[in-house]
Scaffold this motif. Structure first.
Motif, PDB file in Angstrom:
ATOM      1  N   UNK A  28      11.528   2.087  -2.811  1.00 33.82           N
ATOM      2  CA  UNK A  28      10.423   2.808  -3.453  1.00 33.82           C
ATOM      3  C   UNK A  28       9.947   2.008  -4.660  1.00 33.82           C
ATOM      4  N   UNK A  29      10.884   1.459  -5.404  1.00 37.75           N
ATOM      5  CA  UNK A  29      10.538   0.695  -6.611  1.00 37.75           C
ATOM      6  C   UNK A  29       9.742  -0.569  -6.277  1.00 37.75           C
ATOM      7  N   UNK A  30      10.052  -1.204  -5.143  1.00 41.14           N
ATOM      8  CA  UNK A  30       9.412  -2.482  -4.817  1.00 41.14           C
ATOM      9  C   UNK A  30       8.210  -2.354  -3.882  1.00 41.14           C
TER      10      UNK A  30
ATOM     11  N   UNK B 124       0.250   0.167   3.962  1.00 43.78           N
ATOM     12  CA  UNK B 124       1.338   0.055   4.926  1.00 43.78           C
ATOM     13  C   UNK B 124       2.224   1.289   4.798  1.00 43.78           C
ATOM     14  N   UNK B 125       2.575   1.852   5.932  1.00 44.44           N
ATOM     15  CA  UNK B 125       3.504   2.988   5.904  1.00 44.44           C
ATOM     16  C   UNK B 125       4.838   2.551   5.321  1.00 44.44           C
ATOM     17  N   UNK B 126       5.479   3.465   4.603  1.00 46.89           N
ATOM     18  CA  UNK B 126       6.767   3.163   3.989  1.00 46.89           C
ATOM     19  C   UNK B 126       7.804   2.828   5.055  1.00 46.89           C
ATOM     20  N   UNK B 127       7.782   3.511   6.185  1.00 47.12           N
ATOM     21  CA  UNK B 127       8.740   3.216   7.257  1.00 47.12           C
ATOM     22  C   UNK B 127       8.556   1.800   7.785  1.00 47.12           C
ATOM     23  N   UNK B 128       7.306   1.326   7.846  1.00 43.05           N
ATOM     24  CA  UNK B 128       7.058  -0.051   8.275  1.00 43.05           C
ATOM     25  C   UNK B 128       7.582  -1.039   7.240  1.00 43.05           C
TER      26      UNK B 128
ATOM     27  N   UNK C  72      -1.126  10.774   2.004  1.00 45.15           N
ATOM     28  CA  UNK C  72      -0.175  11.635   1.287  1.00 45.15           C
ATOM     29  C   UNK C  72       1.087  10.864   0.910  1.00 45.15           C
ATOM     30  N   UNK C  73       1.546  10.028   1.824  1.00 45.18           N
ATOM     31  CA  UNK C  73       2.744   9.231   1.569  1.00 45.18           C
ATOM     32  C   UNK C  73       2.527   8.287   0.390  1.00 45.18           C
TER      33      UNK C  73
ATOM     34  N   UNK D 261      12.509   9.932   0.015  1.00 38.87           N
ATOM     35  CA  UNK D 261      13.759   9.620   0.715  1.00 38.87           C
ATOM     36  C   UNK D 261      14.033  10.663   1.799  1.00 38.87           C
ATOM     37  N   UNK D 262      13.900  11.931   1.469  1.00 41.23           N
ATOM     38  CA  UNK D 262      14.166  12.991   2.443  1.00 41.23           C
ATOM     39  C   UNK D 262      13.204  12.913   3.630  1.00 41.23           C
ATOM     40  N   UNK D 263      11.994  12.496   3.384  1.00 45.30           N
ATOM     41  CA  UNK D 263      11.017  12.364   4.474  1.00 45.30           C
ATOM     42  C   UNK D 263      11.329  11.188   5.392  1.00 45.30           C
ATOM     43  N   UNK D 264      12.201  10.285   4.961  1.00 43.18           N
ATOM     44  CA  UNK D 264      12.529   9.111   5.770  1.00 43.18           C
ATOM     45  C   UNK D 264      13.968   9.108   6.289  1.00 43.18           C
TER      46      UNK D 264
END
Length: 140
Positions: free
Chosen positions: A78-80, A95-99, A19-20, A39-42
């Motif tokens: 997010x862009x990169x 890869x998870x966005x947080x990672x 989903x991410x 952004x709000x999710x992070x």
């Protein structure tokens, strides 16, 4: 103000990796609403990193400023973010966005705290009363 951010983090819980990635793909497709959702999710992740890296006195003084500035980093990341990232063998490796963002966020927090500390030190005036005058005697 921290409570407001915590409520945002509670309202936007963590989602699955699939989903991410779909959300990020839509955000990269110029969907501002989806970028805001990423952004709000992070926000909760960034809050945890700030609390982990900053001493309580710095957290109270600079934490909210650091968090508000870190939001812009999330938009840039997010862009990169590479949805087609592959490992050394050429296999697709999601890869998870947080990672993806954690080192950048931690570095930003540390740099911000260093800058604030240096700025504070440069604005402090010395306490001249605690220094004793130096008396020089010349022997002739």
């Amino acid at each position: 103000m921290w409570e407001t951010y915590r409520q945002i983090a509670f309202k936007y819980p963590r989602i699955s990796l699939e989903e991410e990635r779909q959300l990020i793909a839509q955000a990269k497709g110029k969907s501002k609403a989806k970028a805001e959702e990423v952004v709000l999710r992070h926000v909760g992740f960034v809050i945890r990193r700030i609390h982990k890296k900053a001493f309580p006195s710095y957290l109270a003084r600079y934490g909210e400023d650091i968090l508000s500035d870190a939001i812009f980093i999330l938009y840039d990341k997010i862009k990169t973010y590479d949805l087609q990232y592959k490992d050394r063998q050429g296999n697709l490796k999601p890869v998870r966005f947080s990672s993806y963002i954690w080192k950048r966020i931690d570095g930003f927090i540390i740099d911000s705290l260093k800058q604030e500390s240096q700025r504070r030190r440069s604005h402090e005036s010395p306490d001249w009363e605690r220094y004793e005058p130096v008396v020089t005697t010349s022997s002739s």
